[in-house]
Design an enzyme around this catalytic site. Structure first.
Site, PDB file in Angstrom:
ATOM      1  N   LYS A  20       4.120   1.028   4.092  1.00  0.00           N
ATOM      2  CA  LYS A  20       2.706   0.724   3.907  1.00  0.00           C
ATOM      3  C   LYS A  20       2.581  -0.172   2.678  1.00  0.00           C
ATOM      4  O   LYS A  20       2.607   0.296   1.542  1.00  0.00           O
ATOM      5  CB  LYS A  20       1.910   2.022   3.732  1.00  0.00           C
ATOM      6  CG  LYS A  20       0.397   1.872   3.930  1.00  0.00           C
ATOM      7  CD  LYS A  20      -0.304   1.391   2.692  1.00  0.00           C
ATOM      8  CE  LYS A  20      -1.821   1.408   2.863  1.00  0.00           C
ATOM      9  NZ  LYS A  20      -2.543   0.789   1.731  1.00  0.00           N
TER      10      LYS A  20
ATOM     11  N   ASP B 218      15.600  -2.311  -6.702  1.00  0.00           N
ATOM     12  CA  ASP B 218      15.823  -3.744  -6.899  1.00  0.00           C
ATOM     13  C   ASP B 218      16.412  -4.068  -8.268  1.00  0.00           C
ATOM     14  O   ASP B 218      17.139  -5.047  -8.429  1.00  0.00           O
ATOM     15  CB  ASP B 218      14.516  -4.513  -6.705  1.00  0.00           C
ATOM     16  CG  ASP B 218      14.171  -4.723  -5.246  1.00  0.00           C
ATOM     17  OD1 ASP B 218      14.866  -4.133  -4.390  1.00  0.00           O
ATOM     18  OD2 ASP B 218      13.209  -5.452  -4.948  1.00  0.00           O
TER      19      ASP B 218
ATOM     20  N   SER C 225       3.339   3.488   0.366  1.00  0.00           N
ATOM     21  CA  SER C 225       2.463   2.794  -0.562  1.00  0.00           C
ATOM     22  C   SER C 225       2.980   2.859  -2.000  1.00  0.00           C
ATOM     23  O   SER C 225       4.011   2.286  -2.327  1.00  0.00           O
ATOM     24  CB  SER C 225       1.045   3.354  -0.429  1.00  0.00           C
ATOM     25  OG  SER C 225       0.117   2.579  -1.131  1.00  0.00           O
TER      26      SER C 225
END
Length: 541
Positions: free
Chosen positions: A308, A294, A283
């Site tokens: 999640k 990224d 999460s």
């Protein structure tokens, strides 16, 4: 809170309007409930009937859409907010038994050896299991003034007889940061156990303290971090990213795309950054990790995260209960969906069972031991924002440097020592006998860490307690796990004498993922990775 109340009122208005306009599924549900409550042969509990219907409907959707009654809502929110005086556990009522989800790190319950999975059956000789006692009454028995004592009877899986613990209540600071220290010159280490309301502030304070000690590089440990508040994840990611850089976005069928950007005012926007993750990082942990990876802001070390990435919106119901309904998915800046696949057809119980079996399946398939056991189709290929490195979607965040799970030192004998509380109770007993001697011999943690060793006499006491707990001795398993047992004993002593940072300083000396992070920094694998695209996760060097 005002926003949630308005949302709940709008939802009620929407339902009433849908019924008035002849919405067939809603009318059908309303007629069924009306018929049962008015015509059924026996008296029915309408509240329970409706509650059961809600639970069953949500079970058909996804693994994270859930219903909680009013008492559960209060208990669920508590670990992420404020301070209180009590025994220090996160818990959930399973049927009519109090199940310990996790003892609060460093709290009274953890210190005496209460473990996740324990079931508390009695408080001060008064049974609380099987007697239909309300959650509020149970909480009133567990809580009390600081330094007052409470006796707990606990049933532990794998242990035949009930265990008795005396817990001294204390003020429970619900810290989300476990440790912050200089792991080597110019390199700091910070470990976060959950994303709570205070995480941003805790991290900022720890970061400033380490920077004052000369920190240039940072190891951020999110291993085992199951997530928490989205805002806390945004605050943390903001510490590392530049202005207007996308941290995460959410999108769903009825939810328009919503983007969360960095403000560019963080205190660690330069300097090498290594993030540690494992299969239990989920999460909010995945949001932070995905953003860092990224944007090529740092490297990720460990194993593929849990996956999640479903967004739940809390919907308050009139009686104080709550539905947490999945309304969108999380996506990383490169567009990767964090949520791992799940089966949406068939029985809800089957879906949940299969979903929670995923980690066991990963182990069985060799994924936790070998990076080349993980295969991603080209359709899940994405490119990082700055360097164009290849990363993959499909659920969870795949690390740049893979570290296999270490099972070398684990054995059934060791697991039984932990399960029956032998290791932690041995530590407590040792400190009670030798506290003054330890303080006299070791003026600070540095001296303790360098010189203190678990001797044969200490291990003899551990084995004696194990025998008392009827743990069958196995020479081969004992020898295999001996170094791990000694490390855990030493770490627990350090924690009791100092704090959690000292505990992790001891444990991290043998943590393969932490050691790999240091290797990545010291041997400049970090620089090599950031200088060229990488098509597959790199193995531990």
């Amino acid at each position: 809170m005002k926003k949630i109340i308005i949302l709940s009122l709008l939802l009620i208005a929407f339902v009433l309007q849908a019924i008035a306009q002849g919405n067939m599924p809603l009318r059908k549900l309303q007629m069924a409930e009306f018929a049962i409550s008015r015509l059924y042969v026996d008296t029915v509990n309408e509240d329970k009937l409706v509650e059961s219907a809600i639970i069953e409907m949500l079970a058909q959707l996804d693994p994270h859409s859930t219903y909680n009654n009013a008492e559960e809502v209060k208990a669920m929110n508590e670990p992420l907010q404020g301070n209180f005086e009590g025994i220090g556990i996160q818990f959930q009522m399973i049927e009519d038994t109090l199940l310990v989800i996790q003892p609060v790190s460093g709290g009274p319950s953890e210190k005496v050896g209460i473990l996740a999975g324990d079931r508390i059956t009695a408080v001060n000789d008064t049974a609380i299991a099987g007697v239909k006692m309300g959650t509020d009454e149970i909480m009133s028995r567990l809580r009390g003034p600081k330094n007052s004592k409470v006796n707990l009877t606990i049933v532990r899986r794998g242990v035949q007889d009930p265990l008795l613990f005396t817990v001294k209540r204390d003020k429970i600071p619900i810290h989300s940061l476990d440790a912050a220290y200089m792991i080597q010159p110019k390199t700091g280490y910070i470990r976060i156990n959950r994303f709570a309301a205070t995480t941003g502030e805790e991290f900022a304070q720890a970061l400033a303290k380490l920077q004052a000690q000369g920190m240039k590089d940072l190891i951020l440990d999110l291993q085992g971090n199951g997530g928490g508040y989205l805002n806390a994840a945004i605050d943390l990611a903001n510490q590392f990213l530049g202005q207007s850089e996308l941290i995460v976005y959410t999108e769903g069928r009825a939810e328009r795309r919503r983007e969360f950007m960095a403000q560019g005012n963080g205190d660690f926007r330069t300097g090498r950054l290594v993030v540690l993750v494992d299969e239990y990082s989920a999460s909010a942990s995945e949001i932070v990790t995905g953003a860092i990876q990224d944007w090529d802001r740092g490297v990720v070390v460990g194993r593929r995260t849990f996956g999640k990435g479903l967004v739940q919106r809390p919907i308050d119901l009139p009686d104080g209960s709550m539905i947490r309904l999945t309304v969108a998915r999380y996506y990383t800046p490169a567009g990767r969906c964090i949520q791992k696949p799940y089966e949406t057809t068939g029985d809800g119980d089957d879906m949940l069972e299969q979903y929670h079996r995923d980690l066991l399946d990963r182990f069985d398939h060799g994924e936790l031991m070998h990076a080349d056991s993980i295969h991603f189709p080209d359709s899940l290929k994405y490119r990082t924002k700055r360097l164009g490195r290849t990363v993959y979607g499909g659920g969870g965040i795949m690390p740049d440097f893979f570290v296999p799970i270490d099972t070398t030192f684990y054995s059934d004998y060791h697991r039984n020592l932990v399960a029956k509380g032998v290791i932690i109770r041995s530590t407590t007993g040792y400190i009670e006998k030798h506290r003054q001697e330890l303080k006299d011999n070791y003026k600070d943690f540095k001296a303790f860490n360098k010189k203190f060793e678990i001797d044969d006499a200490f291990m003899a006491e551990v084995r004696a307690l194990a025998d008392k707990e009827k743990i069958k001795f196995n020479e081969e398993e004992y020898t295999r796990s001996l170094s791990l047992i000694k490390t855990q004993l030493k770490a627990l002593i350090a924690r009791d004498l100092w704090d959690m940072s000292e505990y992790f300083q001891v444990m991290n000396a043998t943590d393969r993922t932490v050691q790999q992070a240091l290797k990545v920094l010291n041997e400049d694998a970090y620089g090599r990775l950031m200088a060229r695209p990488v098509l597959q996760p790199l193995p531990a060097e």
